[in-house]
Design a protein around this motif. Sequence first.
Motif, PDB file in Angstrom:
ATOM      1  N   UNK A   1       0.856  -1.190   0.000  1.00 23.04           N
ATOM      2  CA  UNK A   1       0.000   0.000   0.000  1.00 23.04           C
ATOM      3  C   UNK A   1       0.885   1.230   0.000  1.00 23.04           C
ATOM      4  N   UNK A   2       0.402   2.307  -0.592  1.00 24.01           N
ATOM      5  CA  UNK A   2       1.175   3.547  -0.545  1.00 24.01           C
ATOM      6  C   UNK A   2       0.408   4.590   0.261  1.00 24.01           C
ATOM      7  N   UNK A   3       1.073   5.120   1.286  1.00 23.15           N
ATOM      8  CA  UNK A   3       0.468   6.195   2.068  1.00 23.15           C
ATOM      9  C   UNK A   3       1.187   7.483   1.712  1.00 23.15           C
ATOM     10  N   UNK A   4       0.427   8.486   1.334  1.00 21.56           N
ATOM     11  CA  UNK A   4       1.058   9.784   1.072  1.00 21.56           C
ATOM     12  C   UNK A   4       0.629  10.729   2.181  1.00 21.56           C
ATOM     13  N   UNK A   5       1.604  11.041   3.035  1.00 26.15           N
ATOM     14  CA  UNK A   5       1.334  11.829   4.239  1.00 26.15           C
ATOM     15  C   UNK A   5       1.562  13.312   3.956  1.00 26.15           C
ATOM     16  N   UNK A   6       1.155  14.136   4.889  1.00 29.62           N
ATOM     17  CA  UNK A   6       1.302  15.592   4.811  1.00 29.62           C
ATOM     18  C   UNK A   6       0.514  16.163   3.635  1.00 29.62           C
ATOM     19  N   UNK A   7      -0.639  15.572   3.380  1.00 37.51           N
ATOM     20  CA  UNK A   7      -1.485  16.036   2.284  1.00 37.51           C
ATOM     21  C   UNK A   7      -1.901  17.491   2.494  1.00 37.51           C
ATOM     22  N   UNK A   8      -1.900  17.923   3.753  1.00 34.40           N
ATOM     23  CA  UNK A   8      -2.300  19.307   4.044  1.00 34.40           C
ATOM     24  C   UNK A   8      -1.317  20.331   3.479  1.00 34.40           C
ATOM     25  N   UNK A   9      -0.111  19.850   3.116  1.00 35.16           N
ATOM     26  CA  UNK A   9       0.882  20.794   2.601  1.00 35.16           C
ATOM     27  C   UNK A   9       0.837  20.908   1.082  1.00 35.16           C
ATOM     28  N   UNK A  10      -0.052  20.165   0.423  1.00 31.08           N
ATOM     29  CA  UNK A  10      -0.034  20.136  -1.035  1.00 31.08           C
ATOM     30  C   UNK A  10      -0.263  21.509  -1.659  1.00 31.08           C
ATOM     31  N   UNK A  11      -1.297  22.207  -1.176  1.00 32.53           N
ATOM     32  CA  UNK A  11      -1.577  23.529  -1.746  1.00 32.53           C
ATOM     33  C   UNK A  11      -0.408  24.468  -1.518  1.00 32.53           C
ATOM     34  N   UNK A  12       0.064  24.401  -0.305  1.00 40.72           N
ATOM     35  CA  UNK A  12       1.169  25.257   0.117  1.00 40.72           C
ATOM     36  C   UNK A  12       2.384  25.067  -0.771  1.00 40.72           C
ATOM     37  N   UNK A  13       2.597  23.804  -1.189  1.00 38.79           N
ATOM     38  CA  UNK A  13       3.754  23.504  -2.021  1.00 38.79           C
ATOM     39  C   UNK A  13       3.428  23.504  -3.516  1.00 38.79           C
ATOM     40  N   UNK A  14       2.187  23.771  -3.850  1.00 38.44           N
ATOM     41  CA  UNK A  14       1.799  23.791  -5.255  1.00 38.44           C
ATOM     42  C   UNK A  14       1.825  22.437  -5.926  1.00 38.44           C
ATOM     43  N   UNK A  15       1.559  21.377  -5.148  1.00 38.31           N
ATOM     44  CA  UNK A  15       1.606  20.024  -5.698  1.00 38.31           C
ATOM     45  C   UNK A  15       0.191  19.505  -5.910  1.00 38.31           C
ATOM     46  N   UNK A  16      -0.071  18.898  -7.056  1.00 37.11           N
ATOM     47  CA  UNK A  16      -1.337  18.173  -7.181  1.00 37.11           C
ATOM     48  C   UNK A  16      -1.081  16.779  -7.731  1.00 37.11           C
ATOM     49  N   UNK A  17      -1.871  15.831  -7.275  1.00 34.44           N
ATOM     50  CA  UNK A  17      -1.652  14.431  -7.621  1.00 34.44           C
ATOM     51  C   UNK A  17      -2.885  13.864  -8.299  1.00 34.44           C
ATOM     52  N   UNK A  18      -2.664  13.011  -9.304  1.00 30.75           N
ATOM     53  CA  UNK A  18      -3.756  12.286  -9.938  1.00 30.75           C
ATOM     54  C   UNK A  18      -3.768  10.881  -9.339  1.00 30.75           C
ATOM     55  N   UNK A  19      -4.525  10.725  -8.246  1.00 36.70           N
ATOM     56  CA  UNK A  19      -4.464   9.480  -7.482  1.00 36.70           C
ATOM     57  C   UNK A  19      -4.865   8.265  -8.317  1.00 36.70           C
ATOM     58  N   UNK A  20      -5.941   8.404  -9.110  1.00 36.51           N
ATOM     59  CA  UNK A  20      -6.387   7.266  -9.916  1.00 36.51           C
ATOM     60  C   UNK A  20      -5.285   6.816 -10.875  1.00 36.51           C
ATOM     61  N   UNK A  21      -4.665   7.805 -11.503  1.00 40.01           N
ATOM     62  CA  UNK A  21      -3.597   7.487 -12.450  1.00 40.01           C
ATOM     63  C   UNK A  21      -2.451   6.764 -11.731  1.00 40.01           C
ATOM     64  N   UNK A  22      -2.071   7.297 -10.590  1.00 40.93           N
ATOM     65  CA  UNK A  22      -0.957   6.695  -9.844  1.00 40.93           C
ATOM     66  C   UNK A  22      -1.312   5.275  -9.396  1.00 40.93           C
ATOM     67  N   UNK A  23      -2.528   5.098  -8.900  1.00 40.48           N
ATOM     68  CA  UNK A  23      -2.932   3.759  -8.448  1.00 40.48           C
ATOM     69  C   UNK A  23      -2.842   2.763  -9.593  1.00 40.48           C
ATOM     70  N   UNK A  24      -3.292   3.207 -10.764  1.00 38.04           N
ATOM     71  CA  UNK A  24      -3.294   2.301 -11.907  1.00 38.04           C
ATOM     72  C   UNK A  24      -1.880   1.925 -12.326  1.00 38.04           C
ATOM     73  N   UNK A  25      -0.999   2.918 -12.402  1.00 41.13           N
ATOM     74  CA  UNK A  25       0.330   2.638 -12.935  1.00 41.13           C
ATOM     75  C   UNK A  25       1.286   2.058 -11.909  1.00 41.13           C
ATOM     76  N   UNK A  26       0.995   2.230 -10.652  1.00 40.27           N
ATOM     77  CA  UNK A  26       1.850   1.630  -9.621  1.00 40.27           C
ATOM     78  C   UNK A  26       1.263   0.313  -9.105  1.00 40.27           C
ATOM     79  N   UNK A  27       0.142  -0.113  -9.680  1.00 43.98           N
ATOM     80  CA  UNK A  27      -0.520  -1.358  -9.253  1.00 43.98           C
ATOM     81  C   UNK A  27      -0.760  -1.408  -7.752  1.00 43.98           C
ATOM     82  N   UNK A  28      -1.361  -0.376  -7.219  1.00 44.14           N
ATOM     83  CA  UNK A  28      -1.530  -0.361  -5.768  1.00 44.14           C
ATOM     84  C   UNK A  28      -2.757   0.464  -5.380  1.00 44.14           C
ATOM     85  N   UNK A  29      -3.006   0.565  -4.084  1.00 44.06           N
ATOM     86  CA  UNK A  29      -4.002   1.481  -3.549  1.00 44.06           C
ATOM     87  C   UNK A  29      -3.246   2.583  -2.805  1.00 44.06           C
TER      88      UNK A  29
END
Lengths: 77, 700
Positions: B118-146
């Motif tokens: 499983x992949x846990x991505x912590x500190x999600x509260x800092x995403x806006x602050x750091x200007x990061x956005x993630x496409x979770x569905x895409x990542x789950x599909x290509x990394x074969x994980x949840x």
Amino acid sequence: MQDTLAHLKRGERGIITDVSSIHIPLKLLEMGCLPGNSVELVQLAPFHDPMYLNINGTHLAIRKETAAHILIDKVTL
Amino acid sequence: MSKQINVALIGNPNTGKTSVFNALTGLNQKVGNYPGITVEKKEGICKLPRGVKAHIIDLPGTYSLNASSLDENVVIELLLNRNDKDFPDVAVVVSDVENLKRNLLIFTQIKDLEIPTLLVINMADRMDYKGISLDIDYLEEHLNTKIALISTRKNTGIDNLKHLIANYKDISVTPCINASEIDKTYFENLRKAFPNQLIYKLWLVITQDVNFGKTDRKQIEAVDDFKTKSKADLKRLQQKETIKRYQFINNVLKLGQTIDVSQAKDLRSRLDRVLTHKIWGYLIFFVILLTIFQAIYDWSSIPQDFIDSMFTSLSQWTKDILPQGAFTNLLAEGIIPGLGGIVIFIPQIAFLFLFIAVLEESGYMSRVVFLMDRVMRRFGLSGKSVVPLISGTACAIPAIMATRNIESWKERLITILVTPFITCAARLPVYLIIISLVIPDSRFMGLLSYQALTLMLLYLIGFLTAVSSAYILNKILKIKSKTYFVVEMPNYKLPMFKNVAITVIEKTKSFVFGAGKIILAISIILWFLASYGPGEQFNNAENIVKTEYISQNLSNELLQQKIASHKLEHSFIGITGRAIEPSIRPLGYDWKIGIAIVSSFAAREVFVGTLATIYSVGSDDVDTITNRMSKEINPITGGPLFNFASGISLLLFYAFAMQCMSTLAVVKRETNSWKWPTLQLVIMTAFAYIVALIAFQLLK
């Protein structure tokens, strides 16, 4: 002469070109010190050693002697 | 009962893995050791939906499955051994949102072992602050994980994580990449030779210096083809593997993650400009150190005074309330004063651990490592030695364990050898009580108290001795070892209250209980030895003393005192004490101090407890230990036993002597040899004896 990381001055940037030296610990590569990645010198301790680097977003410090084995191309801004 | 799910938390250092662990388990956790080694094993229980329970292990932080330290070995040994009772049903890789790329390296490695991951991505509260956005569905599909996107700081996403752990069977075990492409023929041969084994597991067994149940490794080495690769060749292949993994990761992140740099507000570089500055950096570090020490002594004295008087009244109360007899005496004269000796410095230990935890959590400690490396290297140490040397002011045991991330064996060994010179918390009670006895309670120029100055001087002496012996060891020791140094400079973080609190509570608890057990045992033994004795002199003490003083017409009280001290002198402990007295008299000590020193070899803080026990035996009035010590008379000079000369000599003896069995045991385990702890014991103690001897002879 080929530039190495050890030649970098504060605020300068470079692109890593070669890390094949046996003196470079694997751990450094694992942290992202790989050919093609950009590197910036963030801060120097007194006597130019150790060096505080930003390699592609990973911030780390290494000693000058290790830095001297990492080949780079300097990027002029 | 349903089966527990075994969960292993894995991830880079500084990614908030411990926060995730704390969020899942709360205080429902325990810290132990892996069998045979001193690596901390943190495990806990987490309740999942529908009554299922998860057994969670927080594995040491590591950047990859290529282990380069004892801590990292633990991770790979567990993941390669399917028969281990802790072998995870599901591996949870914890990453923070800023360093996703780097954490995906170990993620892809674990996937190659075909363990549900499983992949846990912590500190999600800092995403806006750091200007990061993630496409979770895409990542789950290509990394074969949840993927669980969480924030331990804001406490979001934890329930989803629990849900994913409970349904771990849905997670694909398909590897992300095919590692065997780095050398097709080599891996093909490997596959043919061991058709039943997982290919990536074989590769790890070949490249790692890890203990996997020796047979595995021998089997592989027995096949000719696999000896042909030299160490350098293997390392080149590992480099190739790393590059290949990053290629894959970069491709996935190209579409799965966008970073808008213009959005990022960079607090880090502004802070670093000051905190790692050539002048300001050192100045700030010095001020922080000063603040810590100042705070510890100022803030601790109030609860300490309270604890001291509480234990004195407890002793008195026990004597009043319980019927007279051997058991009451044991309690009031042996156990309570002995325990009081340790409980009294809980406040100081807790404060020290608090400051160290805050410095670590905030990311500041790495800056200190950076600043100090060059200076420390002159003394044969590493910048990373700073952390053990600072934690050494709390206790040498965690400090010595903290040397593990020093890459060079020589620098690490020297750090281990000199750390016990640093003034640890266990020396404090000894220092404090002796200082209060022999150093005048007045102020230098009406400002600085002499007592505080003495204490500071003792800390300074400890530190300078550590550093100069490091310098000497660096010259003497002929050890060749690779001397690379890589230290991550994590982003600055506001320490999380929960993490700091748990660290302080856990560390203080284990320290107090660890030392408490020894002190309790020693107090009881000492009390017996002091309360009983062989032969006529002890058993018939009352008559002997009465006959001796019959002509002097002493008051009853004085007579009782004479009897008590006569008894003590002829008790088992008195006989032992007087046997060793000749060797310590040149240092200015009497046999009672001698006993206290000998018992201090179990742990230094026993000193105060021992004297408390020895002085309590036989005396009816309950007094604070300080008052009792100040009344002790040196039988030879007739002056007080604790005077300036003997006091300074004692302080110096405790500053240098190696008096801690637990430290010796840890050094043995960390260096894997009796040679180093033995050398420490002999050299440090001999040095202490000589210095104390010189000091006393000069001052008396």
